[in-house]
Scaffold this active site. Structure first.
Site, PDB file in Angstrom:
ATOM      1  CG  HIS A 335      65.264  32.744  31.481  1.00  0.00           C
ATOM      2  ND1 HIS A 335      65.500  31.490  30.945  1.00  0.00           N
ATOM      3  CD2 HIS A 335      64.344  33.323  30.661  1.00  0.00           C
ATOM      4  CE1 HIS A 335      64.766  31.333  29.858  1.00  0.00           C
ATOM      5  NE2 HIS A 335      64.060  32.417  29.653  1.00  0.00           N
ATOM      6  N   GLY A 336      68.338  34.278  34.603  1.00  0.00           N
ATOM      7  CA  GLY A 336      68.662  35.143  35.725  1.00  0.00           C
ATOM      8  C   GLY A 336      69.599  34.466  36.710  1.00  0.00           C
TER       9      GLY A 336
END
Length: 480
Positions: A335-336
């Protein structure tokens, strides 16, 4: 280019549909591919080169794998896997993971290394690189899609595509290119060969798209305004902190499920049927159930292409817990590229492992169903703090605010005058009612009556009008 923009709604989409249906059937994949590349390259044309290169590598690797199989026309999991087939799979995986790793994690890795050597008292070893890598839109999504193609060909679940345009169409298809759902090749392989285009399917596509646009414009964006104010405030009282993270929980749900609805709707307009990506996740009674309902295309991808190859639950309880933790940590990093995403994934991994000890049930499994839903939602709110906060210290400060341990700052009370405006309170309340009391888009659009059609048109018009008041409304998952 985003779906919730006038450029897309009034220019790109009508032109796309007109060209697609005007083209002969044998040229429709070419038309769709060209339009998808225009859509993708609108922000930065150089991103198109990356997408084309990744697709070309996977196309060639798929052909090599197919050639090495004993029954090229009939894919079978029992067919022998030669060293050349394995080498082609490795090339495909290294290419996709290499691109994802470089563009998504270079800045994070270099920054973390500099912090580490500084902490160790070795500042002379800092990289201090001036290179900053720009993250291409949607690279996390299309690399997973592309990898699923070569992996499934290698496993004998599908045959390799002979026509390069068909594969390019699958990888680049603009409805789901930059923010999912993550479509596996096996899910659309038959549809790439032949699919129907009916008025019923097209009408349901419009309904899906309109509902998704309404979720984004009418619910997610106002909730996001409340969440932004809360998370950017230096200090909050506990009630405002809980209100802010609740608004964020609704923002990310309606933002992402709204995008998925629009993607599914666009797919239906083009004759494709994409799988369901959300199944009322906030009605879950445990974290385990939540991950069966939230971002289904990602959770099943991680299960089938990571958790199961790691051994899944076949090697005893301890290894199962470790596998769950590894999968969720990597899911967080997907996701990040930041420590707070890693912690978010780790928290979910720990919670999943803990529930696995109790037979995939929460520790409060004997409580009444509404209470289980409420407790699961509270757990999710704590984890969302790490997902939303700008960095790890900010996340810790926000959690401190939620439990009444924040440090009051002068002027903090002004925030209440903004976030408790009737418009925002009513929007968050409406989001809660729709979340827990209304049917999903998937079920609601199965049959369309005239009253439903009128509601769809009303929502589409209202969302389009409200767009004029929202100058900036990017989708959260665009940055992933």
């Amino acid at each position: 280019m985003v779906f919730s923009s006038y450029l897309f709604l009034f220019y790109f989409l009508p032109l796309c549909l007109a060209l697609y249906y005007a083209a002969p059937r044998r040229l429709r994949h070419l038309v769709l591919t060209v339009l998808s590349y225009v859509f993708y390259g609108w922000a930065n044309p150089l991103f198109v080169v990356l997408l084309l290169g990744s697709t070309t590598v996977d196309y060639l690797c798929g052909l090599v794998i197919q050639r090495e199989r004993s029954s090229p026309l009939r894919p079978s999991p029992l067919a022998p896997r030669t060293s050349k087939a394995r080498a082609a799979l490795v090339v495909s995986l290294c290419t996709n993971l290499g691109l994802l790793g470089f563009f998504k994690y270079f800045n994070f890795g270099a920054g973390s290394y500099d912090v580490l050597v500084e902490w160790m008292g070795l500042p002379s070893l800092r990289l201090d690189t001036a290179l900053r890598v720009t993250l291409p839109l949607g690279i996390s999504f299309y690399t997973f899609q592309s990898m699923s193609y070569t992996i499934d060909v290698y496993r004998g679940r599908v045959s390799a595509i002979r026509n390069f345009i068909d594969l390019a169409c699958f990888v680049s298809m603009f409805p789901q290119l930059v923010a999912g759902p993550i479509i596996r090749f096996s899910e659309v392989a038959d549809q790439l060969r032949t699919r129907s285009h009916t008025a019923t399917k097209f009408a349901r596509g419009i309904a899906f798209f309109s509902m998704g646009l309404a979720k984004k414009v009418l619910l997610a964006n106002p909730c996001g305004k409340v969440a932004d104010l809360a998370f950017e405030a230096g200090s909050l009282d506990p009630l405002e902190a809980w209100y802010g993270v609740t608004a964020y929980a609704f923002q990310i749900y309606f933002d992402f499920s709204g995008y998925s609805d629009m993607a599914i709707g666009l797919g239906l307009m083009l004759g494709f049927v994409f799988p369901k990506n959300f199944d009322s996740p906030y009605r879950s009674k445990s974290i385990t159930e939540f991950w069966r309902r939230w971002h289904i295309s990602l959770s099943t991808w991680l299960r089938d292409y990571l958790y199961v190859p790691l051994g899944g639950n076949r090697q005893g309880p301890a290894r199962t817990y470790v596998n769950l933790l590894i999968v969720m940590l990597l899911g967080g990093l997907w996701h990040g590229a930041a420590w707070n995403f890693l912690i978010w994934g780790g928290l979910h991994g720990v919670l999943l492992a803990f529930e696995r000890m109790f037979g995939k049930a929460a520790i409060y499994a004997r409580f009444p169903a509404p209470l289980r839903v409420g407790l699961t939602f509270v757990l999710l709110l704590f984890t969302w703090v790490f997902f939303r906060a700008s960095d790890l210290p900010a996340a810790i400060r926000y959690v401190a605010n939620m439990v009444g341990q924040g440090t009051p700052q002068e002027g903090a009370g002004l925030l209440a005058g903004i976030v408790y405006q009737p418009y925002y309170v009513l929007t968050v309340g409406l989001a809660a009612v729709i979340t827990w009391c209304c049917p999903q888009t998937w079920d609601w659009t199965r049959t369309l009556s005239w009253p439903k059609a009128a509601a769809v048109v009303a929502l589409l018009v209202l969302s389009t009008v409200v767009l004029t008041t929202q100058a900036y409304n990017p989708f959260i998952y665009f940055i992933f």
